[in-house]
Enzyme design. Sequence first.
Site, mmCIF file in Angstrom:
data_model
loop_
_atom_site.group_PDB
_atom_site.id
_atom_site.type_symbol
_atom_site.label_atom_id
_atom_site.label_comp_id
_atom_site.label_asym_id
_atom_site.label_seq_id
_atom_site.Cartn_x
_atom_site.Cartn_y
_atom_site.Cartn_z
ATOM 1 N N HIS A 61 7.790 -46.268 -33.585
ATOM 2 C CA HIS A 61 7.555 -45.702 -32.259
ATOM 3 C C HIS A 61 8.884 -45.116 -31.774
ATOM 4 O O HIS A 61 9.777 -45.860 -31.381
ATOM 5 C CB HIS A 61 7.094 -46.782 -31.270
ATOM 6 C CG HIS A 61 5.839 -47.491 -31.684
ATOM 7 N ND1 HIS A 61 4.602 -47.188 -31.147
ATOM 8 C CD2 HIS A 61 5.627 -48.503 -32.569
ATOM 9 C CE1 HIS A 61 3.686 -47.977 -31.683
ATOM 10 N NE2 HIS A 61 4.281 -48.785 -32.557
ATOM 11 N N ARG A 63 9.173 -42.802 -29.291
ATOM 12 C CA ARG A 63 9.141 -42.660 -27.823
ATOM 13 C C ARG A 63 9.245 -41.238 -27.288
ATOM 14 O O ARG A 63 9.258 -41.050 -26.074
ATOM 15 C CB ARG A 63 10.260 -43.500 -27.185
ATOM 16 C CG ARG A 63 10.318 -44.965 -27.609
ATOM 17 C CD ARG A 63 9.058 -45.709 -27.315
ATOM 18 N NE ARG A 63 9.193 -47.156 -27.446
ATOM 19 C CZ ARG A 63 8.178 -48.003 -27.530
ATOM 20 N NH1 ARG A 63 6.937 -47.535 -27.531
ATOM 21 N NH2 ARG A 63 8.381 -49.290 -27.637
ATOM 22 N N ASN A 93 1.563 -43.343 -29.116
ATOM 23 C CA ASN A 93 1.578 -43.823 -27.731
ATOM 24 C C ASN A 93 2.866 -43.400 -27.019
ATOM 25 O O ASN A 93 3.685 -44.212 -26.601
ATOM 26 C CB ASN A 93 1.387 -45.338 -27.670
ATOM 27 C CG ASN A 93 2.338 -46.112 -28.560
ATOM 28 O OD1 ASN A 93 2.781 -45.628 -29.592
ATOM 29 N ND2 ASN A 93 2.643 -47.326 -28.164
ATOM 30 N N LYS A 146 -4.856 -43.245 -35.399
ATOM 31 C CA LYS A 146 -4.479 -44.606 -34.983
ATOM 32 C C LYS A 146 -5.403 -45.066 -33.867
ATOM 33 O O LYS A 146 -5.628 -44.351 -32.892
ATOM 34 C CB LYS A 146 -3.023 -44.612 -34.487
ATOM 35 C CG LYS A 146 -2.580 -45.866 -33.726
ATOM 36 C CD LYS A 146 -2.402 -47.063 -34.630
ATOM 37 C CE LYS A 146 -1.892 -48.286 -33.850
ATOM 38 N NZ LYS A 146 -0.486 -48.174 -33.433
ATOM 39 N N HIS A 231 0.377 -54.598 -38.789
ATOM 40 C CA HIS A 231 1.099 -55.812 -38.382
ATOM 41 C C HIS A 231 0.205 -57.057 -38.333
ATOM 42 O O HIS A 231 -0.002 -57.668 -37.287
ATOM 43 C CB HIS A 231 1.832 -55.628 -37.053
ATOM 44 C CG HIS A 231 1.131 -54.836 -36.006
ATOM 45 N ND1 HIS A 231 -0.195 -55.023 -35.662
ATOM 46 C CD2 HIS A 231 1.580 -53.835 -35.197
ATOM 47 C CE1 HIS A 231 -0.531 -54.182 -34.707
ATOM 48 N NE2 HIS A 231 0.525 -53.447 -34.414
ATOM 49 N N ASP A 302 7.300 -51.464 -37.520
ATOM 50 C CA ASP A 302 6.801 -51.431 -36.141
ATOM 51 C C ASP A 302 7.971 -51.307 -35.168
ATOM 52 O O ASP A 302 8.020 -51.963 -34.127
ATOM 53 C CB ASP A 302 5.952 -52.653 -35.810
ATOM 54 C CG ASP A 302 5.154 -52.476 -34.510
ATOM 55 O OD1 ASP A 302 5.041 -51.333 -34.033
ATOM 56 O OD2 ASP A 302 4.662 -53.487 -33.979
#
Length: 443
Positions: A61, A63, A93, A146, A231, A302
């Site tokens: 991620h 960002r 996300n 996802k 995960h 992750d």
Amino acid sequence: MSLDLVLRGGMVALPWGLERTDVGVSDGRIVSIGTVTEPAAREVDCRHLHVLPGLIDTQVHFREPGLEHKEDLATGTAGAALGGVTAIFEMPNTNPNTDTAERLADKVRRGREKAHVDFAFFVGATTGNADTLGRLERLPGCAGVKIFMGSSTGTLLVAEDDAIEAVLRNGHRRVAVHCEDEKRLIERRSLAAVGEPKTHPVWRDDVTAIRATERLLALAHRTGRPVHVLHVTTEEEAARLATEKRVATMEVTPQHLLLSGPECYERLGTRAQMNPPIREKRHTDALWRAVRAGVVDVIGSDHAPHTNEEKDRVYPASPSGLPGVQTTVPLMLDAVHRGLMPLMRLVDLLAHGPQRIYGLSRKGRIATGWDADFTLVDLAAERTIEASWIASRCGWTPFDGTRVTGWPVRTIVRGQDAMIDGALQKIAAEPVRFYGTRDEEAA
């Protein structure tokens, strides 16, 4: 034939095992394996090194856009290159979410401009975009779709079975899924005690994960769509997924293998807080058994950074997630040194496995005709992981002070040096190609 690069005399991790040999590279591709006599513009002496396929982190991620105070594509991929990672798959996300063709194309553009390694981006499933996902998953630079079954960082959520089924019925590529049962999360929210990070795995308990994974498996069978459970954290999920290889693959993270509660929460507080949570040692031990048994298909970091100021908020107002893209390879090399798994198992989890389950074209193995991606490692090097080494904008790691044996010393992406002995080098990064997508068909 004049070569661009020769890796000379290393112990090379070939698809069939380790072999001391040379590897010749021309125009970003592997063109010869064996004794190389042709002249080359560059040679790297690998006699004291192991030459691994370029290692791939399939869950990060970074960002960007919208949350660049935590991380961006430049700092995140810098961490990847420094940590021996040659390609990353980034999650959707962000703000806004990556859930349309335009937003995916924007990320690909940013990656070309900023990235230090090759890249791909997941498209986020929503309750409103299911009918477009079959088209989106085939666009250049798309790692796949996802699904968030349970709420985590950001606003992406597809919680109900009928909505999840609609997503699975639109498209063909493997779907990556965050498995936590949203209804149970809501029911148990009050168990997250103020100021007590150790209650995080009480609130988001093992049943929350197991229930969601069982639901997903039923839907995967119903639709015939392959899924990838991200995960995995529980003994029960690992055992169940071992019986479901026809429809499901699974990932574990270094933190779920190397940390366990309640000790990690007592020592690290909110800096051990992530979703799904780090759990007690029986689950950690079960995940290692699954790694050694070949049940686990992929290790992903992750990588999910937050600033120190955000992590210093009183739990549960503190955000979930911790950095990891830069530390995964050193930590797993140390696991090899400690006898927790053989080196070729690490190669399978971080190169062959990602290539196999996601359908990467030309990445993930050392073979003639494939991209010249390499992670050169010194298995004897002893180093200490320190926060000052971390390139992420967050500037911290839960593994600060951890002594490891085994270290990445050179990162090569399509024949280009992305990192040499801890120093970043500038490369021209590109989107990863996948079988069955439009960019691969055009190639």
